[in-house]
Design a protein around this motif. Structure first.
Motif, PDB file in Angstrom:
ATOM      1  N   VAL A   1      46.494  52.142  49.390  1.00 34.05           N
ATOM      2  CA  VAL A   1      46.916  51.518  50.644  1.00 34.05           C
ATOM      3  C   VAL A   1      47.667  50.236  50.331  1.00 34.05           C
ATOM      4  O   VAL A   1      47.120  49.332  49.680  1.00 34.05           O
ATOM      5  CB  VAL A   1      45.711  51.213  51.555  1.00 34.05           C
ATOM      6  CG1 VAL A   1      46.177  50.600  52.866  1.00 34.05           C
ATOM      7  CG2 VAL A   1      44.883  52.468  51.807  1.00 34.05           C
ATOM      8  N   VAL A   2      48.924  50.170  50.779  1.00 30.79           N
ATOM      9  CA  VAL A   2      49.766  48.995  50.551  1.00 30.79           C
ATOM     10  C   VAL A   2      50.460  48.624  51.852  1.00 30.79           C
ATOM     11  O   VAL A   2      51.186  49.444  52.433  1.00 30.79           O
ATOM     12  CB  VAL A   2      50.829  49.248  49.455  1.00 30.79           C
ATOM     13  CG1 VAL A   2      51.675  47.998  49.239  1.00 30.79           C
ATOM     14  CG2 VAL A   2      50.175  49.676  48.155  1.00 30.79           C
ATOM     15  N   LEU A   3      50.245  47.400  52.304  1.00 35.93           N
ATOM     16  CA  LEU A   3      50.931  46.891  53.491  1.00 35.93           C
ATOM     17  C   LEU A   3      52.157  46.105  53.051  1.00 35.93           C
ATOM     18  O   LEU A   3      52.089  45.280  52.142  1.00 35.93           O
ATOM     19  CB  LEU A   3      50.000  45.985  54.302  1.00 35.93           C
ATOM     20  CG  LEU A   3      48.716  46.625  54.832  1.00 35.93           C
ATOM     21  CD1 LEU A   3      47.904  45.592  55.614  1.00 35.93           C
ATOM     22  CD2 LEU A   3      49.026  47.824  55.705  1.00 35.93           C
ATOM     23  N   ASN A   4      53.288  46.358  53.698  1.00 36.39           N
ATOM     24  CA  ASN A   4      54.539  45.676  53.396  1.00 36.39           C
ATOM     25  C   ASN A   4      54.669  44.474  54.325  1.00 36.39           C
ATOM     26  O   ASN A   4      54.834  44.629  55.539  1.00 36.39           O
ATOM     27  CB  ASN A   4      55.708  46.645  53.588  1.00 36.39           C
ATOM     28  CG  ASN A   4      57.011  46.080  53.074  1.00 36.39           C
ATOM     29  OD1 ASN A   4      57.029  45.047  52.405  1.00 36.39           O
ATOM     30  ND2 ASN A   4      58.109  46.740  53.388  1.00 36.39           N
ATOM     31  N   LEU A   5      54.574  43.270  53.770  1.00 36.88           N
ATOM     32  CA  LEU A   5      54.610  42.048  54.568  1.00 36.88           C
ATOM     33  C   LEU A   5      55.908  41.292  54.319  1.00 36.88           C
ATOM     34  O   LEU A   5      56.477  41.354  53.231  1.00 36.88           O
ATOM     35  CB  LEU A   5      53.418  41.149  54.240  1.00 36.88           C
ATOM     36  CG  LEU A   5      52.028  41.768  54.366  1.00 36.88           C
ATOM     37  CD1 LEU A   5      50.957  40.694  54.160  1.00 36.88           C
ATOM     38  CD2 LEU A   5      51.838  42.448  55.716  1.00 36.88           C
ATOM     39  N   THR A   6      56.348  40.565  55.329  1.00 39.46           N
ATOM     40  CA  THR A   6      57.586  39.791  55.236  1.00 39.46           C
ATOM     41  C   THR A   6      57.301  38.416  54.656  1.00 39.46           C
ATOM     42  O   THR A   6      56.380  37.717  55.095  1.00 39.46           O
ATOM     43  CB  THR A   6      58.226  39.646  56.627  1.00 39.46           C
ATOM     44  OG1 THR A   6      58.484  40.951  57.155  1.00 39.46           O
ATOM     45  CG2 THR A   6      59.533  38.869  56.544  1.00 39.46           C
ATOM     46  N   HIS A   7      58.093  38.040  53.674  1.00 39.05           N
ATOM     47  CA  HIS A   7      57.929  36.749  53.000  1.00 39.05           C
ATOM     48  C   HIS A   7      57.981  35.598  54.003  1.00 39.05           C
ATOM     49  O   HIS A   7      58.866  35.527  54.846  1.00 39.05           O
ATOM     50  CB  HIS A   7      59.046  36.587  51.954  1.00 39.05           C
ATOM     51  CG  HIS A   7      58.908  35.380  51.099  1.00 39.05           C
ATOM     52  ND1 HIS A   7      59.985  34.617  50.699  1.00 39.05           N
ATOM     53  CD2 HIS A   7      57.816  34.783  50.549  1.00 39.05           C
ATOM     54  CE1 HIS A   7      59.578  33.630  49.938  1.00 39.05           C
ATOM     55  NE2 HIS A   7      58.270  33.703  49.838  1.00 39.05           N
ATOM     56  N   ARG A   8      57.005  34.729  53.917  1.00 37.28           N
ATOM     57  CA  ARG A   8      56.856  33.504  54.708  1.00 37.28           C
ATOM     58  C   ARG A   8      56.411  33.752  56.152  1.00 37.28           C
ATOM     59  O   ARG A   8      56.345  32.805  56.948  1.00 37.28           O
ATOM     60  CB  ARG A   8      58.131  32.645  54.697  1.00 37.28           C
ATOM     61  CG  ARG A   8      58.540  32.191  53.303  1.00 37.28           C
ATOM     62  CD  ARG A   8      59.649  31.146  53.361  1.00 37.28           C
ATOM     63  NE  ARG A   8      60.189  30.847  52.055  1.00 37.28           N
ATOM     64  CZ  ARG A   8      59.607  30.059  51.146  1.00 37.28           C
ATOM     65  NH1 ARG A   8      58.463  29.487  51.424  1.00 37.28           N
ATOM     66  NH2 ARG A   8      60.178  29.863  49.965  1.00 37.28           N
ATOM     67  N   ASN A   9      56.122  34.971  56.516  1.00 42.30           N
ATOM     68  CA  ASN A   9      55.560  35.195  57.846  1.00 42.30           C
ATOM     69  C   ASN A   9      54.192  34.517  57.956  1.00 42.30           C
ATOM     70  O   ASN A   9      53.377  34.585  57.041  1.00 42.30           O
ATOM     71  CB  ASN A   9      55.392  36.690  58.129  1.00 42.30           C
ATOM     72  CG  ASN A   9      56.582  37.270  58.857  1.00 42.30           C
ATOM     73  OD1 ASN A   9      57.616  36.613  59.005  1.00 42.30           O
ATOM     74  ND2 ASN A   9      56.459  38.500  59.308  1.00 42.30           N
ATOM     75  N   PHE A  10      53.964  33.871  59.096  1.00 40.41           N
ATOM     76  CA  PHE A  10      52.657  33.270  59.380  1.00 40.41           C
ATOM     77  C   PHE A  10      51.840  34.299  60.148  1.00 40.41           C
ATOM     78  O   PHE A  10      52.216  34.719  61.242  1.00 40.41           O
ATOM     79  CB  PHE A  10      52.811  31.991  60.196  1.00 40.41           C
ATOM     80  CG  PHE A  10      51.530  31.199  60.324  1.00 40.41           C
ATOM     81  CD1 PHE A  10      51.106  30.389  59.274  1.00 40.41           C
ATOM     82  CD2 PHE A  10      50.746  31.274  61.464  1.00 40.41           C
ATOM     83  CE1 PHE A  10      49.927  29.650  59.374  1.00 40.41           C
ATOM     84  CE2 PHE A  10      49.577  30.553  61.570  1.00 40.41           C
ATOM     85  CZ  PHE A  10      49.164  29.728  60.524  1.00 40.41           C
ATOM     86  N   MET A  11      50.712  34.705  59.564  1.00 36.35           N
ATOM     87  CA  MET A  11      50.010  35.872  60.075  1.00 36.35           C
ATOM     88  C   MET A  11      48.562  35.573  60.435  1.00 36.35           C
ATOM     89  O   MET A  11      47.949  34.631  59.933  1.00 36.35           O
ATOM     90  CB  MET A  11      50.075  37.013  59.057  1.00 36.35           C
ATOM     91  CG  MET A  11      51.477  37.559  58.870  1.00 36.35           C
ATOM     92  SD  MET A  11      51.533  38.936  57.718  1.00 36.35           S
ATOM     93  CE  MET A  11      50.347  40.036  58.458  1.00 36.35           C
ATOM     94  N   GLU A  12      48.078  36.419  61.301  1.00 39.17           N
ATOM     95  CA  GLU A  12      46.673  36.403  61.722  1.00 39.17           C
ATOM     96  C   GLU A  12      46.042  37.715  61.247  1.00 39.17           C
ATOM     97  O   GLU A  12      46.573  38.790  61.507  1.00 39.17           O
ATOM     98  CB  GLU A  12      46.613  36.307  63.248  1.00 39.17           C
ATOM     99  CG  GLU A  12      45.247  36.466  63.871  1.00 39.17           C
ATOM    100  CD  GLU A  12      45.353  36.496  65.390  1.00 39.17           C
ATOM    101  OE1 GLU A  12      44.639  35.736  66.046  1.00 39.17           O
ATOM    102  OE2 GLU A  12      46.165  37.300  65.907  1.00 39.17           O
ATOM    103  N   ILE A  13      44.950  37.607  60.499  1.00 38.72           N
ATOM    104  CA  ILE A  13      44.215  38.793  60.065  1.00 38.72           C
ATOM    105  C   ILE A  13      42.810  38.726  60.638  1.00 38.72           C
ATOM    106  O   ILE A  13      42.125  37.701  60.522  1.00 38.72           O
ATOM    107  CB  ILE A  13      44.169  38.898  58.525  1.00 38.72           C
ATOM    108  CG1 ILE A  13      45.578  39.055  57.957  1.00 38.72           C
ATOM    109  CG2 ILE A  13      43.294  40.067  58.091  1.00 38.72           C
ATOM    110  CD1 ILE A  13      45.624  39.125  56.444  1.00 38.72           C
TER     111      ILE A  13
END
Length: 551
Positions: A417-429
């Protein structure tokens, strides 16, 4: 020299400067990993030693040090260490997890080279191969503040490390077989403190010594497999000063719950009658409480420790309430001169929310643990290597789980399982624990703000309860049964990073995943190229090494 050649040499020179970080001091270690007999609970077990030690040697570093650790694997099986909490800025190649690194084959060595960039605090290292962590290979890793950055407390008389954890007498090979047969590990056989348990009969050598009137720093880490611990000092209070890599508001505690994978730093003042006292670690949230003790001796003191131990807390509501007392010290400087509180994380807009719900089910009659309906399966090729070599599609697919899982998960798939995230996005997990056992989640490569832990199910309305001012920045967070935890962070560190349950049977049987954060500009400012000497395995083992991906 031709212009293009000059340019190429220039970029190679710049790249070497970035990798070596030549202006900062370097500390080097030679480690030999071997089998050896250990008996923390009085029963001989085949353990894993580093330079003959259980627990392993303590790494004592300072902010921005370059750390070189040459590890020779003298076992008869592959071995790999991870440096839990070290952020490896731009350098996932040294993280030491199976999604980025090939394990070290028997009879060979691998040299880790990383910088403890812009960090302070208390951390651990431990093995991630098989069930090696059950029998050793772990130890403490401290990052001291530079002299030019003052810490918000007086220098202690000494600085001690406590590595505590649950222990199973069955040994790592048997434990692995238990998991692969589709069962969990069950209850531990006991608890150790720095690989020992005091007998309490007056024959125990002290783990630590204190001189009356002086204050000492204790770095307390839970290196166990699955059991939360409560730690307390007989007759003494603790002043919490750091949590993993952050200075905290300095509250006093009689006891602290330390969940698996977490590290706290406390100050203890020797202000009692000079004699021996116990440091106590006992299991939490287990049907039967198991306790371990170690002796702390006052210099020139006389008298054995009292057999009456300080009582442990009861129930996980107490632990939840204690979490709510932890606060970030906004005025203290950490690794940099500016105060920690100068970063206003609570005012940054959230660009993406991911909810990760953990569940357990049987697949083909065997127990599997899952996140959002997917139970992680370790491929033979590290994910980062597959990505770097351009063959990711042969090893895994991106984004195979939803950001918002359904209320009821009825089926489990088994896959990387690999999630593709955008560089420098501020995220809530959001970590949503749908099970009846406590969870502890770790995120490699980052520190995050643990803004809330609450009971029940999460919904957007719960954001009004977030601590958006002084939540502690850390890398591991507990999630209580039928509860949730929320973290906020900016994904500004490129690489392939592991999100995993620190409950080791859950991690082994599928409760983990990876996030891929790629440099949009293919720039060395964002990520280093694959280093010379990196181990290769799986589908890329016989492929030609690709040209540098980043310039």
């Amino acid at each position: 020299m031709a212009p293009l050649t000059i340019i190429a040499v220039f970029f190679l020179w710049v790249g070497s400067l970035l990798m070596v970080q030549g202006g900062d001091p370097t500390i080097s270690f030679e480690w030999k990993v071997t089998y050896g007999t250990i008996s923390p609970l009085g029963v001989p077990v085949k353990g894993i030693l580093i330079n003959g030690q259980f627990p392993g040697p303590n790494i004592n570093s300072t902010t921005n040090n370059n750390v070189i650790v040459n590890v020779f694997n003298n076992l008869d099986e592959p071995f790999l260490l991870t440096w839990s909490g070290v952020q490896h800025r731009k350098n996932p190649w040294q993280d030491g997890v199976l999604g980025t690194n090939c394990p070290i084959p028997p009879g060979t060595n691998y040299t880790y080279k990383f910088q403890v960039k812009d960090q302070i605090g208390s951390y651990m290292y431990y093995p991630v191969t098989g069930m090696h962590k059950a029998v050793g290979g772990f130890g403490g890793l401290r990052i001291n503040s530079r002299l030019l950055i003052p810490v918000p407390y007086a220098d202690p008389a000494d600085d001690y490390t406590i590595i505590a954890g649950d222990f199973f007498n069955k040994g790592h090979t048997t434990l692995k077989k238990i998991l692969e047969s589709g069962r969990n590990l069950g209850r531990c056989d006991g608890v150790h403190i720095n690989g020992k348990v005091a007998k309490g009969d007056g024959s125990d050598e002290p783990l630590f010594t204190m001189e009356a009137g002086k204050t000492y720093k204790y770095r307390i880490c839970n290196a166990g497999l699955k059991t939360s611990l409560n730690v307390r000092f007989q007759g003494h209070n603790m002043k919490l000063v750091e949590m993993e890599g952050s200075h905290t508001v300095q509250n006093d505690y009689e006891s602290l719950d330390v969940h698996v994978g977490q590290c706290f730093s406390v100050l203890v003042t020797a202000d009692q009658e000079p004699k021996d006292y116990f440091v106590v670690a006992s299991t939490r949230f287990t049907k039967q409480e198991v306790t371990a003790t170690g002796v702390i001796r006052y210099t020139n003191g006389k008298g054995a420790p009292s057999p009456k131990l300080p009582p442990p807390p009861v129930g996980w509501a107490w632990s939840l309430n204690q979490f709510r007392t932890f606060r970030w010290n906004l005025t203290a400087s950490a690794a940099r001169p500016n105060p920690q509180g100068s970063y206003k994380y609570g005012s940054v807009n959230i660009t993406r929310t991911i909810k990760l719900a953990n569940t357990a089910q049987k697949v083909d009659g065997k127990l599997r643990y899952a996140i959002n309906g997917a139970s992680y399966v370790e491929p033979t090729t590290p994910l980062k290597l597959a990505e770097y070599y351009g063959v990711a599609d042969k090893v895994f697919k991106y984004d195979t789980i939803p950001d918002d899982p359904p209320a009821e998960i009825t089926k489990i798939t088994m896959e990387p399982v690999v999630l593709n995230l955008t560089h420098r996005n501020f995220m809530e997990i959001i970590f949503e624990n749908r099970e009846t056992a406590i969870q502890s989640y770790h995120l490699c490569g980052y520190a995050f703000f643990a803004v809330a832990v609450e009971t029940g199910q999460w919904s957007p309305e719960k954001r009004k309860n977030y601590n958006l001012l002084d939540a502690v920045s850390r890398h591991t967070i507990q999630v209580f049964p039928k509860s949730w935890a929320a973290i906020l962070l900016s994904f500004d560190n490129c690489g392939m990073w592991n999100i995993r349950s620190e409950i080791w049977d859950r991690r082994y049987l599928g409760q983990q995943l990876y996030v891929s954060v790629l440099s949009p500009n293919k720039s060395l400012r964002d990520e280093y190229n694959m280093p010379e000497g990196a181990l290769v395995c799986g589908v890329v083992e016989n492929m030609p090494r690709p040209p540098p991906a980043y310039t």
